[in-house]
Design a protein around this motif. Structure first.
Motif, PDB file in Angstrom:
ATOM      1  N   ILE A  15       0.833  -1.201   0.000  1.00  0.00           N
ATOM      2  CA  ILE A  15       0.000   0.000   0.000  1.00  0.00           C
ATOM      3  C   ILE A  15       0.869   1.252   0.000  1.00  0.00           C
ATOM      4  CG2 ILE A  15      -0.192   0.265   2.514  1.00  0.00           C
ATOM      5  CD1 ILE A  15      -3.193   0.964   2.018  1.00  0.00           C
ATOM      6  N   THR A  16       0.398   2.255  -0.724  1.00  0.00           N
ATOM      7  CA  THR A  16       1.006   3.586  -0.657  1.00  0.00           C
ATOM      8  C   THR A  16      -0.085   4.566  -0.259  1.00  0.00           C
ATOM      9  OG1 THR A  16       0.645   3.788  -3.048  1.00  0.00           O
ATOM     10  CG2 THR A  16       2.868   3.223  -2.311  1.00  0.00           C
ATOM     11  N   ILE A  17       0.218   5.412   0.722  1.00  0.00           N
ATOM     12  CA  ILE A  17      -0.743   6.392   1.221  1.00  0.00           C
ATOM     13  C   ILE A  17      -0.104   7.768   1.128  1.00  0.00           C
ATOM     14  CG2 ILE A  17      -2.152   7.122   3.179  1.00  0.00           C
ATOM     15  CD1 ILE A  17      -1.958   4.232   4.224  1.00  0.00           C
ATOM     16  N   ALA A  18      -0.753   8.664   0.426  1.00  0.00           N
ATOM     17  CA  ALA A  18      -0.247  10.025   0.230  1.00  0.00           C
ATOM     18  C   ALA A  18      -1.146  11.000   0.971  1.00  0.00           C
ATOM     19  CB  ALA A  18      -0.214  10.364  -1.258  1.00  0.00           C
ATOM     20  N   ILE A  19      -0.544  11.823   1.828  1.00  0.00           N
ATOM     21  CA  ILE A  19      -1.312  12.796   2.608  1.00  0.00           C
ATOM     22  C   ILE A  19      -0.722  14.179   2.403  1.00  0.00           C
ATOM     23  CG2 ILE A  19      -2.062  13.498   4.905  1.00  0.00           C
ATOM     24  CD1 ILE A  19      -2.017  10.610   5.763  1.00  0.00           C
ATOM     25  N   SER A  31       0.046  10.774  10.250  1.00  0.00           N
ATOM     26  CA  SER A  31       0.773   9.838   9.398  1.00  0.00           C
ATOM     27  C   SER A  31       1.607   8.856  10.219  1.00  0.00           C
ATOM     28  CB  SER A  31       1.671  10.601   8.421  1.00  0.00           C
ATOM     29  OG  SER A  31       0.902  11.375   7.534  1.00  0.00           O
ATOM     30  N   LYS A  32       2.244   9.339  11.271  1.00  0.00           N
ATOM     31  CA  LYS A  32       3.041   8.460  12.124  1.00  0.00           C
ATOM     32  C   LYS A  32       2.169   7.406  12.804  1.00  0.00           C
ATOM     33  CE  LYS A  32       6.516  11.990  13.171  1.00  0.00           C
ATOM     34  NZ  LYS A  32       7.053  12.895  14.217  1.00  0.00           N
ATOM     35  N   TYR A  42       7.050   5.244   7.375  1.00  0.00           N
ATOM     36  CA  TYR A  42       6.612   6.635   7.416  1.00  0.00           C
ATOM     37  C   TYR A  42       7.673   7.498   6.747  1.00  0.00           C
ATOM     38  CZ  TYR A  42       6.317  11.331   9.442  1.00  0.00           C
ATOM     39  OH  TYR A  42       6.295  12.684   9.614  1.00  0.00           O
ATOM     40  N   LEU A  43       7.241   8.261   5.745  1.00  0.00           N
ATOM     41  CA  LEU A  43       8.165   9.154   5.040  1.00  0.00           C
ATOM     42  C   LEU A  43       7.793  10.595   5.343  1.00  0.00           C
ATOM     43  CD1 LEU A  43      10.482   9.535   3.010  1.00  0.00           C
ATOM     44  CD2 LEU A  43       8.772   9.523   1.183  1.00  0.00           C
ATOM     45  N   GLY A 139       4.619  -1.145   2.738  1.00  0.00           N
ATOM     46  CA  GLY A 139       4.049   0.090   2.237  1.00  0.00           C
ATOM     47  C   GLY A 139       4.646   1.284   2.920  1.00  0.00           C
ATOM     48  N   MET A 140       4.110   2.457   2.591  1.00  0.00           N
ATOM     49  CA  MET A 140       4.627   3.685   3.173  1.00  0.00           C
ATOM     50  C   MET A 140       3.552   4.767   3.167  1.00  0.00           C
ATOM     51  SD  MET A 140       8.242   5.567   2.336  1.00  0.00           S
ATOM     52  CE  MET A 140       9.127   4.330   3.291  1.00  0.00           C
ATOM     53  N   VAL A 141       3.551   5.522   4.246  1.00  0.00           N
ATOM     54  CA  VAL A 141       2.741   6.741   4.337  1.00  0.00           C
ATOM     55  C   VAL A 141       3.681   7.905   4.096  1.00  0.00           C
ATOM     56  CG1 VAL A 141       1.235   8.159   5.761  1.00  0.00           C
ATOM     57  CG2 VAL A 141       1.275   5.688   6.094  1.00  0.00           C
ATOM     58  N   ALA A 142       3.362   8.736   3.132  1.00  0.00           N
ATOM     59  CA  ALA A 142       4.156   9.940   2.874  1.00  0.00           C
ATOM     60  C   ALA A 142       3.273  11.148   3.056  1.00  0.00           C
ATOM     61  CB  ALA A 142       4.739   9.919   1.463  1.00  0.00           C
ATOM     62  N   GLU A 143       3.796  12.160   3.713  1.00  0.00           N
ATOM     63  CA  GLU A 143       3.010  13.379   3.928  1.00  0.00           C
ATOM     64  C   GLU A 143       3.840  14.602   3.594  1.00  0.00           C
ATOM     65  OE1 GLU A 143       3.829  15.625   6.392  1.00  0.00           O
ATOM     66  OE2 GLU A 143       5.113  14.476   7.729  1.00  0.00           O
ATOM     67  N   GLY A 144       3.167  15.639   3.156  1.00  0.00           N
ATOM     68  CA  GLY A 144       3.849  16.886   2.831  1.00  0.00           C
ATOM     69  C   GLY A 144       2.987  17.767   1.955  1.00  0.00           C
ATOM     70  N   ARG A 145       3.596  18.281   0.884  1.00  0.00           N
ATOM     71  CA  ARG A 145       2.879  19.084  -0.114  1.00  0.00           C
ATOM     72  C   ARG A 145       3.072  18.423  -1.472  1.00  0.00           C
ATOM     73  NH1 ARG A 145       2.800  24.482   2.140  1.00  0.00           N
ATOM     74  NH2 ARG A 145       2.665  24.171   4.383  1.00  0.00           N
ATOM     75  N   ASP A 146       2.029  18.376  -2.275  1.00  0.00           N
ATOM     76  CA  ASP A 146       2.090  17.796  -3.630  1.00  0.00           C
ATOM     77  C   ASP A 146       2.308  16.289  -3.637  1.00  0.00           C
ATOM     78  OD1 ASP A 146       1.677  20.223  -4.842  1.00  0.00           O
ATOM     79  OD2 ASP A 146       3.785  20.608  -5.253  1.00  0.00           O
ATOM     80  N   ILE A 147       2.119  15.629  -2.528  1.00  0.00           N
ATOM     81  CA  ILE A 147       2.324  14.183  -2.497  1.00  0.00           C
ATOM     82  C   ILE A 147       1.226  13.490  -3.307  1.00  0.00           C
ATOM     83  CG2 ILE A 147       2.741  12.166  -1.048  1.00  0.00           C
ATOM     84  CD1 ILE A 147       4.701  14.476  -0.679  1.00  0.00           C
ATOM     85  N   THR A 148       0.003  13.995  -3.225  1.00  0.00           N
ATOM     86  CA  THR A 148      -1.119  13.354  -3.912  1.00  0.00           C
ATOM     87  C   THR A 148      -1.167  13.687  -5.400  1.00  0.00           C
ATOM     88  OG1 THR A 148      -2.640  15.195  -3.455  1.00  0.00           O
ATOM     89  CG2 THR A 148      -2.500  13.449  -1.801  1.00  0.00           C
ATOM     90  N   THR A 149      -0.417  14.689  -5.822  1.00  0.00           N
ATOM     91  CA  THR A 149      -0.532  15.155  -7.204  1.00  0.00           C
ATOM     92  C   THR A 149       0.754  15.022  -8.011  1.00  0.00           C
ATOM     93  OG1 THR A 149      -0.055  17.410  -6.445  1.00  0.00           O
ATOM     94  CG2 THR A 149      -2.380  16.793  -6.663  1.00  0.00           C
TER      95      THR A 149
END
Length: 241
Positions: A15-19, A31-32, A42-43, A139-149
């Motif tokens: 799984i990849t999760i973008a926030i 995210s953590k 967690y990225l 998998g990995m959860v990544a969070e920040g800006r523009d992660i979903t796009t």
């Protein structure tokens, strides 16, 4: 679906999760906790920008020199683990886990985060880390800006996490200073509003792209936000088998 069932499904299909979300929306904390519940990595993409900011400042690079900062990204010997509860970051042999949270980094990071060449470098690095984790049966959860796009528009779960401005300011102040005094709130207001203004010039992070789910954390405690995100994770895992 309980956590054990989620972990078993993730072990089969990854799984990849973008926030995405503005500063202080709670995306790091959520995210953590999410990564810990799911047993995945967690990225912290913000930590990558902070590490580069630290490296450039320590190297005496003028942050206004976009080419020099982009060159520093190519040279930076960054190592980071993906442990959700206690992540650590190194630049070369120097551990910078605490240093990158210094207020001087928060004030300077806008010059790095708006550098388009740096953003392109970050997107490549971040996506590679996310895809590698997924391919390894995790998998990995990544969070920040523009992660979903930009970074991972094909992530299995894509979320825009929002909150009203005062809630964001209070959260970030508590994170940086451990209290929400008027003095500290004023200092953080300058940081958050400045970061939002700078990033809005190169990133749209207050409106969801098509296919991105919105979770508004205003008025919710952390547990409530995590459960809202887990409901979206369950939808994805069930749909993919």
């Amino acid at each position: 679906m309980n956590d054990q069932e989620r972990r078993e499904r993730i072990a089969r299909i990854g799984i990849t999760i973008a926030i995405d979300g503005p500063a202080g929306s709670g995306k790091s904390t959520v995210s953590k906790l999410l990564a810990e519940r799911l047993g995945i990595g967690y990225l912290d993409t913000g930590a990558m920008y902070r590490s580069l900011t630290w490296y450039a400042l320590e190297s005496g690079i003028d942050l206004a020199d976009e080419a020099a900062v982009a060159g520093a990204a190519d040279e930076m010997p960054l190592r980071m683990d993906s442990h959700p509860r206690n992540p650590h970051y190194w630049v070369g042999d120097a551990e910078v886990t605490s240093d990158i949270r210094d207020p001087r980094i928060a004030l300077a990071i806008r010059h790095v985060s708006t550098n388009l060449r740096v953003r392109a470098w970050m997107a490549r690095e971040q996506r590679a880390r996310m895809m590698a984790a997924r391919e390894q049966g995790s998998g990995m959860v990544a969070e920040g800006r523009d992660i979903t796009t930009v970074v991972c528009p094909d992530a299995d779960v894509r979320i825009l996490l929002l909150a009203d401005q005062e809630a964001r300011l209070r959260r970030r102040t508590l994170e940086l200073y451990g209290d929400a005094s008027e003095e500290h709130m004023a200092a953080v207001r300058e940081q958050v509003e400045g970061r939002d203004r700078a990033d809005s010039a190169v990133s749209e992070f207050m409106e969801p792209a098509p296919g991105v789910a919105v979770v508004d954390s205003t008025g919710l405690d952390v547990g409530g936000v995590v459960e809202a995100v887990l409901a979206l994770v369950d939808e994805d895992l069930l749909a993919r088998g």
